[in-house]
Write an enzyme that holds these catalytic residues in place. Structure first.
Site, PDB file in Angstrom:
ATOM      1  CE  LYS A 179     -28.252 -28.358 -68.584  1.00  9.71           C
ATOM      2  NZ  LYS A 179     -29.418 -28.285 -67.678  1.00  9.71           N
TER       3      LYS A 179
ATOM      4  CE  LYS B 118     -28.242 -32.345 -69.366  1.00 11.51           C
ATOM      5  NZ  LYS B 118     -29.190 -31.763 -68.678  1.00 11.51           N
TER       6      LYS B 118
HETATM    7  N1  LIG Z   1     -32.265 -27.960 -66.308  1.00 12.59           N
HETATM    8  C1  LIG Z   1     -32.619 -28.184 -67.489  1.00 12.59           C
HETATM    9  C2  LIG Z   1     -33.000 -29.400 -68.012  1.00 12.59           C
HETATM   10  C3  LIG Z   1     -31.557 -29.966 -68.873  1.00 12.59           C
HETATM   11  C4  LIG Z   1     -32.270 -29.656 -70.946  1.00 12.59           C
HETATM   12  C5  LIG Z   1     -32.410 -28.254 -70.998  1.00 12.59           C
HETATM   13  O1  LIG Z   1     -31.467 -26.959 -70.440  1.00 12.59           O
HETATM   14  O2  LIG Z   1     -33.899 -27.520 -70.540  1.00 12.59           O
HETATM   15  C6  LIG Z   1     -31.666 -31.617 -69.636  1.00 12.59           C
HETATM   16  C7  LIG Z   1     -31.157 -31.780 -67.445  1.00 12.59           C
HETATM   17  N2  LIG Z   1     -31.255 -32.272 -66.771  1.00 12.59           N
HETATM   18  C8  LIG Z   1     -31.477 -32.192 -71.084  1.00 12.59           C
HETATM   19  C9  LIG Z   1     -31.592 -33.503 -70.430  1.00 12.59           C
HETATM   20  C10 LIG Z   1     -31.337 -34.347 -71.931  1.00 12.59           C
HETATM   21  O3  LIG Z   1     -32.088 -33.194 -73.053  1.00 12.59           O
HETATM   22  O4  LIG Z   1     -31.589 -35.033 -72.126  1.00 12.59           O
END
Ligand SMILES: NCC[C@H](CC(=O)O)[C@@H](CN)CCC(=O)O
Ligand SMILES: [Zn+2]
Length: 329
Positions: free
Chosen positions: A199, A252
């Site tokens: 991520k 992601k």
């Molecule tokens: N736990 C982090 C949430 C993270 C966004 C962030 O880094 O703030 C994602 C959710 N799992 C964002 C998802 C999205 O942007 O759709």
């Protein structure tokens, strides 16, 4: 030219063109993100996420019922506590049994037993500072405390009845900690552990943070989400999470990270790879369509086709309700 130069015949018919794809998008590949707030009767449009809403628990069933009739198979839950004073330095509210996520897990298990429930596990929506863990005095993440807390939250969600826990925090070693606690709790055999293994930090989460109120109050997530250029680092994180017991590897964002999805499939060739088409990707496609750059449906399919071509067979997508209308199966 000689016969080996002739390729056109092989894709001369629409069906022959369809056959060129190794994977076809089907409804069972899709996971719909849901934003659940602690105001039970709320249903508020999220301006930066076209067509997406923050809903209270009383609005979830009426929203999901028609989608399930159209073939929805899975949702991923994000809690959005709005009540004042709920957020604290430890993200205590994350595993509040009466909180939005655990309440919705219990409701969905009872009301829609056939729906596969994924619970996103993180603290950023529940911490006063908005980071994905518990902080050290210097403002960085205390990895040990964060991993211990996040794995506790994952167990609470699994015991509430979710089928899958998906830690999106990016703390080191949380997969191993969750797997060990699932085993200790005697529920490892019935809980899928989906790791947000690769991520990346970047600019594509803005709309989500608006929706979830999870903007960090200071700094950023660059010390725990991966640097966008870190392809080797992503390979190492994927290898690590597989070794720690992940059942599914997620990458992601998706469209700007197709090489990472391909690497994930190469490394995790014996397991499913998921990709999260994040809020920024979704909003960008809508903005492009609105600006007349392309047709929305065509681009939604083309973006998702690329995600599948790279190796994903599970896609977390805000387009899920549209795909349920656009797809036959
Ligand atoms: N736990 C982090 C949430 C993270 C966004 C962030 O880094 O703030 C994602 C959710 N799992 C964002 C998802 C999205 O942007 O759709
Ligand atoms: Zn987080």
């Amino acid at each position: 030219g000689d016969i080996s130069s002739q390729l056109h015949g092989g894709y001369s018919h629409p069906l022959a063109r369809t056959w060129q794809a190794e994977r076809q998008l089907t409804k069972s590949m899709l996971i719909l993100p849901l934003f659940i707030t602690d105001n039970d009767d709320e249903e508020t449009l999220i301006p930066s996420l076209p067509g997406q809403y923050r809903r209270g628990i009383n609005k979830i069933v009426p929203f999901l019922e028609p989608l399930i009739r159209k073939g929805l198979r899975s949702v991923i839950l994000f809690g959005v506590p709005l009540a004042p004073g709920v957020k604290d330095a430890l993200g205590t509210a994350a595993d509040d049994p009466k909180g939005p996520v655990m309440s919705t897990i219990r409701l969905l298990r009872q009301r829609f037993p056939q729906i596969f429930i994924v619970a996103d596990v993180c603290l950023c929506e529940y911490t006063s500072h908005g980071h994905c863990g518990i902080l050290r005095d210097d403002g960085g993440l205390n990895n040990e405390l964060s991993v211990d807390r996040i794995s506790d939250v994952a167990i609470a969600y699994a015991q509430a009845g979710c089928h899958c826990v998906a830690p999106s925090d990016m703390n080191d070693g949380r997969i191993r900690a969750i797997k060990l606690k699932l085993i200790e709790a005697g529920i490892a055999h019935k809980t899928v552990l989906m790791s947000y293994a690769a991520k990346f930090s970047g600019c594509l989460y803005g709309p989500f943070r608006d929706a979830a109120g999870s903007v960090p109050s200071f700094g950023d997530r660059k010390c725990y989400q991966l640097p966008p250029g870190g392809r080797g680092l992503a390979r190492r994180a994927i290898e690590r999470d597989i070794a720690e017991g992940a059942d599914i590897i997620m990458v992601k964002p998706a469209s700007q990270y197709l090489d990472i999805i391909s690497d994930a499939k190469d490394i995790g060739r014996n397991m499913p790879v998921a990709a999260y088409q994040v809020s920024g990707e979704f909003a960008m496609i809508h903005a492009g369509a609105k600006a007349g750059v392309f047709d929305l449906k065509t681009m939604a399919f083309e973006a998702t086709e690329g995600i599948l071509r790279a190796g994903a067979t599970i896609v977390v997508s805000y387009f899920t309700p549209d795909f349920l209308d656009w797809l036959e199966v």
